[in-house]
Design a protein around this motif. Structure first.
Motif, PDB file in Angstrom:
ATOM      1  N   SER A  20       0.884  -1.154   0.000  1.00 22.19           N
ATOM      2  CA  SER A  20       0.000   0.000   0.000  1.00 22.19           C
ATOM      3  C   SER A  20       0.927   1.211   0.000  1.00 22.19           C
ATOM      4  O   SER A  20       2.100   1.090   0.304  1.00 22.19           O
ATOM      5  CB  SER A  20      -0.899  -0.003   1.222  1.00 22.19           C
ATOM      6  OG  SER A  20      -0.120   0.187   2.360  1.00 22.19           O
ATOM      7  N   SER A  30      -6.791   1.004  -7.133  1.00 20.15           N
ATOM      8  CA  SER A  30      -6.988  -0.162  -6.258  1.00 20.15           C
ATOM      9  C   SER A  30      -7.493  -1.308  -7.118  1.00 20.15           C
ATOM     10  O   SER A  30      -8.300  -1.107  -8.023  1.00 20.15           O
ATOM     11  CB  SER A  30      -8.026   0.146  -5.195  1.00 20.15           C
ATOM     12  OG  SER A  30      -7.599   1.218  -4.415  1.00 20.15           O
ATOM     13  N   ASP A  42      -3.456  -1.529  -3.702  1.00 20.68           N
ATOM     14  CA  ASP A  42      -3.056  -0.405  -4.544  1.00 20.68           C
ATOM     15  C   ASP A  42      -1.953  -0.786  -5.517  1.00 20.68           C
ATOM     16  O   ASP A  42      -1.020  -1.520  -5.155  1.00 20.68           O
ATOM     17  CB  ASP A  42      -2.564   0.738  -3.661  1.00 20.68           C
ATOM     18  CG  ASP A  42      -3.728   1.452  -3.019  1.00 20.68           C
ATOM     19  OD1 ASP A  42      -4.873   1.130  -3.376  1.00 20.68           O
ATOM     20  OD2 ASP A  42      -3.495   2.322  -2.166  1.00 20.68           O
ATOM     21  N   ALA A  73     -11.313   3.188  -4.320  1.00 23.61           N
ATOM     22  CA  ALA A  73     -10.238   3.205  -3.327  1.00 23.61           C
ATOM     23  C   ALA A  73     -10.797   2.813  -1.966  1.00 23.61           C
ATOM     24  O   ALA A  73     -11.922   3.165  -1.608  1.00 23.61           O
ATOM     25  CB  ALA A  73      -9.633   4.593  -3.269  1.00 23.61           C
TER      26      ALA A  73
END
Ligand code: ADP
Length: 750
Positions: A20, A30, A42, A73
């Protein structure tokens, strides 16, 4: 991975170390993978335009390349500043397949929260089709050019005779002509066949929405108008279409489908059916109504057929889909109507993998996307009836059968008074009725919802019951094959001649009847009658089943002895007698819906009698003639039965008046299982409106060497059951070798 996910999916704990990163450090998206993972990960994206949410992409995940979907996201994720952007990997490619519609993305998120399965597991149900994300992979096919080859041989002539203007692949030509593909290639070199590139997934024909259906009766027209008005308003409503079998519900919802598709040239509609066995004849009925076969979706399709439906649905080209429960997860870009036929059917509950109820999810999907959902049934579920009573769902009713066909006359045969001879299963009264039917040249259906010859094989000397290895399930004798079969695990073995425990010879006795045994009795009694057995064993696959059903329809069978595969949806014009061999069968076992299900199944099967001009009758053999459900069946008083059921459930706080979840623990190690189940019970948070029942061993305790214990969580309707469960799971210590599964609103308690 959070703690709860670790507990439910221990095997993933090590692989889920995804990166991430920093929100401000360049273009990133994402990606949700079709794996049992709770959230999207991500990635950087180096294409100029970011692929929109819903796009199919491929990205490195752990050691592999995995195809996933661009996801909104993760909430709160963007705020995390601690991870370094250089840890992020980059998306490898974006596929051609159209992105998933936003209402489907939203539905997947919702379904994950509701069922308490990880989002990725729900996404997997959407993506379970091979080679569909890549756009059409063109296929080489051949057409005849009209040019004669310089050298003509009989083989070449055969291939040319099979070829035409419609492109066919080399394999298709070879099959049609009985020649080899080499002959096809030879004709290409000779200039007589030309290569063309074709899409292997041809589009579906468009339904003719202007085609007139049958002239509707007053009731039907009223119902169709009622639904059409809701469709025109572009809003969500769940609407129960309530009417006895044969009242014409199908014609009513066909009108609704036409109305929904006419309103918007891009709109799509989905008709869900509970059983694949019903789909083949149903597809033809849809074709007759709309002049085009709908796109089918069920487990019996080939890989290529699945891909065709999936792709054409994703493109919006397939506008009408008929399918089993998993069709709910097809990638419709513009779904505008769902019809759930036989909405009460428990086959809508998926019990393996992600556990969900397709009717409930269909209503939720419609509610979130803002389109109507029709629920059709002659015997609606108590859940739906209560939703109508309390004003959450609408309802329209059709009174009586179309064309005034009579409902069958239903009577009970009290087996305590009208007992069959020893070792026989048909009472004298039912035998008389079948005799009468045979003389009148009319057909009879004997219904017994039990496959095989005998449900139990017992040693007469030592009392040993034959069970499947490592399981507490009984082996069912299948006499046609001379095998003992477990219907839960699929285990089977030749029937032994010696008891495996006491070694007595020829001591194993068949106890109780299955359809094969009733057929044996019928053949003995009526040697000249045309008798057939129909169950999922005798007719594996919808096509074989279809042949028997067609023979029944054509009057080529006098007595059909069948399990529930013959109970639903079929129309046999000359069938005037239905005999239910054991009406008590579904009532044992203490399942909270046992009486309701018995009512539904038996009214469905008795509804097969007298669907045309001739009146029908049904006889139910029972040892519990006083039971409320059987009395209700005999008097046809559905509403009184439902009211009594409702009262009983309300008193106990069971669904639909309360909420229920099952927490099942499984382990090969019974000591560890017991410890884990009790430890879990001990950590259950105390909360207002929540009651925990158990832990108790499941009725079938061991299955394939795995023992199971269950806790039931009963909650008041206003309690957030999912929040409670997730809190509980957070407090639960994982125990090695013990797996936990959750079932929100369980239907099966085995
Ligand atoms: P249900 O879905 O309620 O069981 P169906 O829609 O299958 O009922 O209707 C039962 C039978 O009656 C079918 O054969 C159907 O074609 C016929 N039928 C129903 N409505 C009409 C109508 N308006 N005109 C002609 N036939 C009809």
């Amino acid at each position: 991975m959070n703690k709860m996910q670790q507990l439910l999916y221990p095997e993933l704990a090590s692989s889920a170390t995804a990166p991430s990163g920093d929100a401000d450090a360049g273009p990133r998206v994402s990606v949700l993978f079709p794996l049992p993972l709770p959230k999207a990960y991500d990635y950087l994206c180096d294409s100029e335009e970011l692929p929109p949410v819903g796009s199919f992409v491929s990205a490195p995940f752990g050691p592999r390349e995995v195809t996933g979907v661009v996801w909104p996201a993760n909430k709160g994720e963007a705020k995390k500043k601690n991870a370094k952007v250089q840890n992020l990997k980059t998306i490898s490619r974006v596929f051609d397949a159209p992105p998933l519609a936003s209402d489907l993305v939203d539905f997947i998120d919702w379904a994950a929260d509701y069922t308490m399965y990880p989002k990725g597991a729900i996404l997997r149900m959407v993506m379970r089709v091979k080679d569909a994300f890549d756009g059409p992979r063109m296929q080489t096919a051949f057409v005849a050019t009209g040019e004669k080859p310089a050298r003509i041989t009989p083989k070449r002539e055969a291939v040319l005779a099979a070829a035409g203007a419609e492109p066919q692949t080399a394999a298709q030509l070879a099959e049609a002509s009985g020649m080899s593909e080499a002959v096809v290639r030879g004709l290409v070199s000779a200039g007589s066949l030309a290569k063309v590139e074709v899409d292997p997934d041809p589009p579906f024909d468009a339904p003719d929405l202007m085609r007139a259906g049958p002239t509707l009766s007053g009731d039907q027209q009223y119902a169709a108008d009622f639904v059409a008005e809701i469709i025109a308003r572009d809003e969500h409503k769940a609407i129960l279409v309530d009417g006895v079998t044969g009242s014409g519900k199908t014609e009513v919802y066909f009108e609704a489908v036409a109305a929904a598709l006419r309103k918007d040239p891009d709109a799509q509609a989905l008709i869900l059916l509970p059983e694949i066995a019903l789909t083949l004849p149903f597809l033809e009925r849809v074709e007759a109504r709309f002049g085009a076969a709908p796109a089918p979706w069920h487990s019996d399709l080939t890989g290529a057929q699945r891909r065709r439906t999936w792709r054409r649905v994703a493109e919006g080209q397939a506008r009408l889909v008929v399918g089993a429960r998993s069709a709910l997860f097809l990638p419709f870009p513009k779904l505008q109507l769902i019809v759930v036929d036989e909405e009460h059917d428990s086959a809508y509950k998926q019990e393996e993998g992600v556990i969900y109820h397709a009717r409930d999810l269909a209503v939720a999907r419609g509610a979130r996307a803002g389109f109507p959902v029709l629920l059709a049934s002659a015997t609606p579920s108590l859940e739906t009836v209560v939703n109508v009573d309390e004003g959450r769902y609408e309802a329209v009713g059709l009174a009586g059968r179309f064309n005034d066909a009579q409902m069958p006359d239903i009577s009970l045969i009290d087996m305590r008074e009208d007992a069959p001879d020893a070792g026989k299963w048909l009472s004298p009264r039912l035998v008389d009725e079948i005799n009468a039917n045979l003389s009148a040249g009319e057909q009879s259906l004997l219904f017994l919802n039990r496959r095989g010859y005998a449900p139990l094989t017992l040693c007469r000397r030592c009392g040993h019951k034959m069970t499947a290895p490592g399981s507490d399930t009984m082996l069912v004798e299948h006499r046609f094959e001379n095998r003992l079969v477990c219907h839960h695990t699929g285990f089977s073995m030749p029937k032994p001649s010696v008891c495996p425990v006491c070694k007595a010879v020829d001591s194993l006795a068949a106890c109780g009847p299955g359809v094969e045994r009733v057929a044996e009795e019928a053949k003995e009694r009526w040697p000249d009658a045309r008798i057939e057995v129909l169950s999922s064993d005798t007719a594996p696959g919808p096509r074989t089943m279809r042949a028997v059903l067609d023979a029944m329809k054509a009057g080529e069978i006098d007595i059909l002895i069948a399990t529930q595969v013959a109970a639903k949806g079929h129309h046999f014009p000359n069938l005037t007698l239905v005999g239910v061999v054991d009406a008590d069968l579904g009532l044992a076992g203490g399942d909270l819906r046992a009486a309701e299900r018995t009512y539904q199944l038996l009214s469905q099967v008795t509804g097969r009698a007298g669907r045309a001009e001739k009146p029908g009758r049904a006889m139910l053999q029972t040892y519990q003639a006083d039971a409320a459900v059987l009395q209700a069946l005999a008097s046809g008083d559905r509403d009184a039965f439902l009211a009594a059921e409702a009262m009983g459930r309300q008193e106990l706080g069971f669904p639909p008046y309360g909420r229920l979840a099952a927490v099942t623990l499984r382990s090969p190690d019974e000591v560890a299982l017991d410890r884990a189940a009790n430890a879990m019970r001990a950590t259950a948070p105390v909360a207002d409106g929540i009651e925990i029942l158990g832990p108790a061993r499941t009725p079938i305790y061991r299955l394939r060497g795995i023992a199971r214990m269950r806790l039931l969580v009963k909650a008041r309707r206003n309690v957030n059951l999912q929040a409670y469960l997730s809190d509980w799971l957070k407090r639960t210590k994982s125990q090695s070798g013990v797996r936990i599964t959750l079932d929100i609103n369980p239907y099966s308690f085995m």
